[in-house]
Design an enzyme around this catalytic site. Sequence first.
Site, PDB file in Angstrom:
ATOM      1  CB  SER A  62       0.471  -4.170   1.956  1.00 15.87           C
ATOM      2  OG  SER A  62       1.353  -3.826   0.883  1.00 15.87           O
ATOM      3  CB  VAL A 121      -2.847 -12.887   4.422  1.00  9.97           C
ATOM      4  CG1 VAL A 121      -3.197 -12.683   5.892  1.00  9.97           C
ATOM      5  CG2 VAL A 121      -2.239 -11.632   3.829  1.00  9.97           C
ATOM      6  N   GLY A 175       0.880  -3.640  12.255  1.00 14.27           N
ATOM      7  CA  GLY A 175       1.424  -2.479  11.553  1.00 14.27           C
ATOM      8  C   GLY A 175       0.859  -1.175  12.102  1.00 14.27           C
ATOM      9  CG  PHE A 176       0.997   3.655  11.005  1.00 12.22           C
ATOM     10  CD1 PHE A 176       0.738   4.283  12.210  1.00 12.22           C
ATOM     11  CD2 PHE A 176       0.796   4.374   9.817  1.00 12.22           C
ATOM     12  CE1 PHE A 176       0.282   5.592  12.252  1.00 12.22           C
ATOM     13  CE2 PHE A 176       0.343   5.680   9.841  1.00 12.22           C
ATOM     14  CZ  PHE A 176       0.078   6.290  11.058  1.00 12.22           C
ATOM     15  CE1 TYR A 220       1.499  -0.629  -0.811  1.00 16.01           C
ATOM     16  CE2 TYR A 220       1.377   1.530  -1.846  1.00 16.01           C
ATOM     17  CZ  TYR A 220       1.030   0.673  -0.818  1.00 16.01           C
ATOM     18  OH  TYR A 220       0.205   1.121   0.194  1.00 16.01           O
TER      19      TYR A 220
END
Length: 329
Positions: A78, A60, A13-14, A148
């Site tokens: 996430s 995960v 990811g970023f 979230y």
Amino acid sequence: MAKPRVLITGAAGFLGSHLCDRFIREGFHVVAMDNLITGEMKNIQHLFPLQDFEFHHHDVSKFVHVAGNLEYILHFASPASPIDYLKIPIQTLKVGSLGTHNLLGLARAKGSRILVASTSEVYGDPTVHPQTEEYYGNVNPVGPRGVYDEAKRFQEAITMAYHTYHGVDTRIVRIFNTYGPRMRLNDGRVLPAFIGQALRGEDLTVFGEGKQTRSFCYVDDLIEGIFRLLMSNYAMPVNIGNPDEITILDFAKEIIRLTGTSQKIIFEPLPKDDPMQRQPDITKAKKLLQWEPKVSRRDGLKITYEYFKTLSHEELYQRDHKNFDNYSR
Ligand code: UDP
């Protein structure tokens, strides 16, 4: 001497990919893990030839097995943009809850220090400004962001419980809006949305009247703050972000100046539960970590724009959602 080993989840990811780069530079062996739901292999491809880098394609939320010792674990897996967590709400809840549980169990078994990525979203639509770590937040558990926000709040709770009851060495970073190269152009967040629109010759979509504020931190500053927190001995949550606050309307004007686009600003409805004000109080990080952001928005935006300009025509036009009807109201 064997290199210390670090497990980074969400490695493609970023933020995960920037962490991989940093830990390789610091002389670690990096065990990278990602299920590639929102991550992209191109972010870590350059690390594959290195002996001290290994990649595990794994979710995960399922039991996590890593052979050998692990000195550190960083849990960054996430979905992280409002559109992503609306599209995949159950996975978002699972990675923050079950995923964190699995990684805390792994940390306990291996005796690792674990740092979990929390978020300014734990403050919800804050009624306290700027947000200090002591503020408990204002979150709608059943709103669109609840999947979230509540997963991350649960993550903090279970992390503290493992710290208190099992003596696991834990760190919690509350990350505020961050930007830089490797953000996904189509993740729906405001910066890639505006730059993508400018590059495609479309009008910039400001939601609401654009009076809501955000405070944007350049990725290198954020990674430095996270690294320092990991190496500190402080187990309570710490805000890491840039306090330089701006309204979304002014931000759109900055992007217009930066890109030189002749497109205009158009207004669209504000998504539900969109926080009106967000600005980190970083007193704690300054004091504990001697950290504060160094990169101005002007410089950071220039670097980020240059990155987005290198994307292919295909990437620029590949959109699996067009603002997802402003978050599916
Ligand atoms: N936003 C906007 N236009 C867009 C995308 C986002 O005006 O095309 C606004 C959004 O409503 C929010 C702010 O920009 O107020 C930041 O949104 P983002 O999705 O980047 O992250 P958030 O901080 O809300 O999680």
